[in-house]
Design an enzyme around this catalytic site. Structure first.
Site, PDB file in Angstrom:
ATOM      1  N   SER A  48      52.717  28.242  56.942  1.00 42.32           N
ATOM      2  CA  SER A  48      53.190  29.187  55.933  1.00 42.32           C
ATOM      3  C   SER A  48      53.142  30.643  56.373  1.00 42.32           C
ATOM      4  O   SER A  48      53.795  31.493  55.771  1.00 42.32           O
ATOM      5  CB  SER A  48      52.368  29.036  54.652  1.00 42.32           C
ATOM      6  N   ASP A 351      48.507  36.412  47.710  1.00 39.06           N
ATOM      7  CA  ASP A 351      48.223  35.350  46.736  1.00 39.06           C
ATOM      8  C   ASP A 351      46.894  34.655  46.978  1.00 39.06           C
ATOM      9  O   ASP A 351      46.651  33.573  46.453  1.00 39.06           O
ATOM     10  CB  ASP A 351      49.359  34.325  46.737  1.00 39.06           C
ATOM     11  N   HIS A 354      47.885  34.061  51.576  1.00 33.84           N
ATOM     12  CA  HIS A 354      48.826  34.764  52.453  1.00 33.84           C
ATOM     13  C   HIS A 354      48.737  36.262  52.203  1.00 33.84           C
ATOM     14  O   HIS A 354      48.190  36.699  51.184  1.00 33.84           O
ATOM     15  CB  HIS A 354      50.247  34.257  52.192  1.00 33.84           C
TER      16      HIS A 354
END
Length: 379
Positions: A48, A351, A354
């Site tokens: 991610s 968040d 990240h």
């Protein structure tokens, strides 16, 4: 049929904003820049930290597919990036004077200047191997080996033979990782101890070494292999593994990061660096460089106020809710009722897992300055 003048006007109105953003976001010209290598493409493997839209094509219902993800840069059209805007890979592309790298699963996207195979939530070990360790892969089964298979399929479709691939890829940059953090995170979140997870590190690092060997066999001549962030500094870790005494110097370092988790990341990174040295000796005609995510992140943490970050929110999520770190594992960013801070540029964590676009920009700048001289390119 539209007139040529109106068509020209439409093209200009479409291209100009992207040209403006390109000029605005690109670092200033200097020798320590990826443009010195004259790369014509970028190929990314990872999770991610790098995914520009593969997971949302596997699972359109993931929170990453809608606002507030992408709100800073992409406005009303989130792309699947796990941030409020651009990622490290995006800033690498801009610095190299290349278009943003499209996700592999977007079959309509242009691939002339590289492809991004990274998938949010992916692991270095296959889901089958993790399952044998009683660890579930929580978001995707598109682990590193599958991403490499995608890469092979792509090159097989554009190359006549190995010689042709060598020619096509000789001016490309290959980015392997960051990857492996999810293997450890999933294990820890599912009840494994730090010591049990530490036993996984050699196997994870071997999977990454195998990946580097495969991309070299495909024709890669310049490869960046990235280590892990100091995961003990992230809101998710600080929340889930919070101790009763948050000022305990045996548990927390001077930056209020969890020592045990950062030691795990450092152990992984040390093994990655050792593997790189072995790979260099075995592949004398390939430039292999370490991407030091760990120290890039700590550089931001040490200079946070000078870089414009709010000292009171250094380890709090911008998009989150509740607790000391504005993070709740059961009510994460993108879910109903979870708010967003008024100015993400003041916060490092987007968040809880990240980073914000601004944090990624500074990390990319640090990495570019660090790796560019080692890539053996000249202006």
């Amino acid at each position: 049929m539209a007139s040529s003048s109106s068509s020209s006007s439409s093209i200009t109105s479409f291209v100009f904003p992207f040209l403006f953003l390109f000029l605005l976001l690109s670092p200033s010209s200097n020798a320590d820049s990826l443009k010195a290598c004259n790369f014509d493409g970028i190929y990314q493997l990872g999770d991610s930290i790098s995914d520009t839209g593969n997971l949302i094509r596997e699972n359109p219902n993931t929170p990453f597919s809608h606002l507030p993800y992408g709100q800073t840069f992409f406005n009303s059209t989130p792309t699947g990036r796990c941030s409020n805007g651009l990622l490290i890979i995006d800033y690498f592309a801009l610095d190299a004077r290349l278009p943003l790298v499209n996700p592999y699963l977007n079959k309509d996207a242009l691939t002339r200047h590289g492809i991004n195979f990274a998938v949010a939530g992916s692991t270095a070990l296959s889901s089958e191997l993790l399952s044998k360790k009683k660890i579930s892969s929580l978001l995707t089964n598109s682990s590193l080996d599958l991403q490499l298979d995608w890469m092979f399929s792509h090159f097989n479709s554009i190359c006549y033979d190995q010689k042709d691939c060598d020619e096509k890829l000789k001016n490309a940059l290959f980015l392997v990782g960051e990857i492996g953090a999810n293997d450890y995170n999933y294990a820890l979140l599912q009840g494994k101890t730090i010591e049990e997870v530490k036993e996984m590190v050699p196997e994870v690092v071997q999977a990454i070494k195998n990946a580097v060997e495969r991309v070299i066999s495909y024709g890669a001549t310049r490869v960046v292999v990235s280590g892990n962030f100091p995961i003990g500094c992230f809101p998710i870790s600080l929340t889930v593994f919070q101790t009763n005494n948050t000022t305990d110097y045996d548990e927390y370092d001077e930056y209020h990061c969890l020592k045990s988790l950062n030691a795990l990341a450092s152990y992984h990174n040390d093994q990655i660096k050792q593997v790189i040295e072995v790979l260099k000796k075995e592949n004398l005609h390939t430039v292999i460089v370490y991407g030091d995510y760990y120290n890039a992140f700590l550089w931001i943490l040490r200079r946070a106020s000078m870089l414009g970050f709010d000292n009171g929110s250094l380890q709090k999520s911008c998009c989150g809710i509740g607790g000391d770190y504005n993070f709740d594992l059961k009510r994460t960013c993108g879910n109903n009722g979870v708010g967003v801070c008024p100015n993400p540029d003041k916060v490092i964590s987007w968040d809880g897992v990240h980073l914000t676009q601004k944090a990624y920009k500074y990390i990319a700048d640090w990495l570019i300055l660090n790796i560019s001289p080692k890539l053996n390119c000249t202006l």
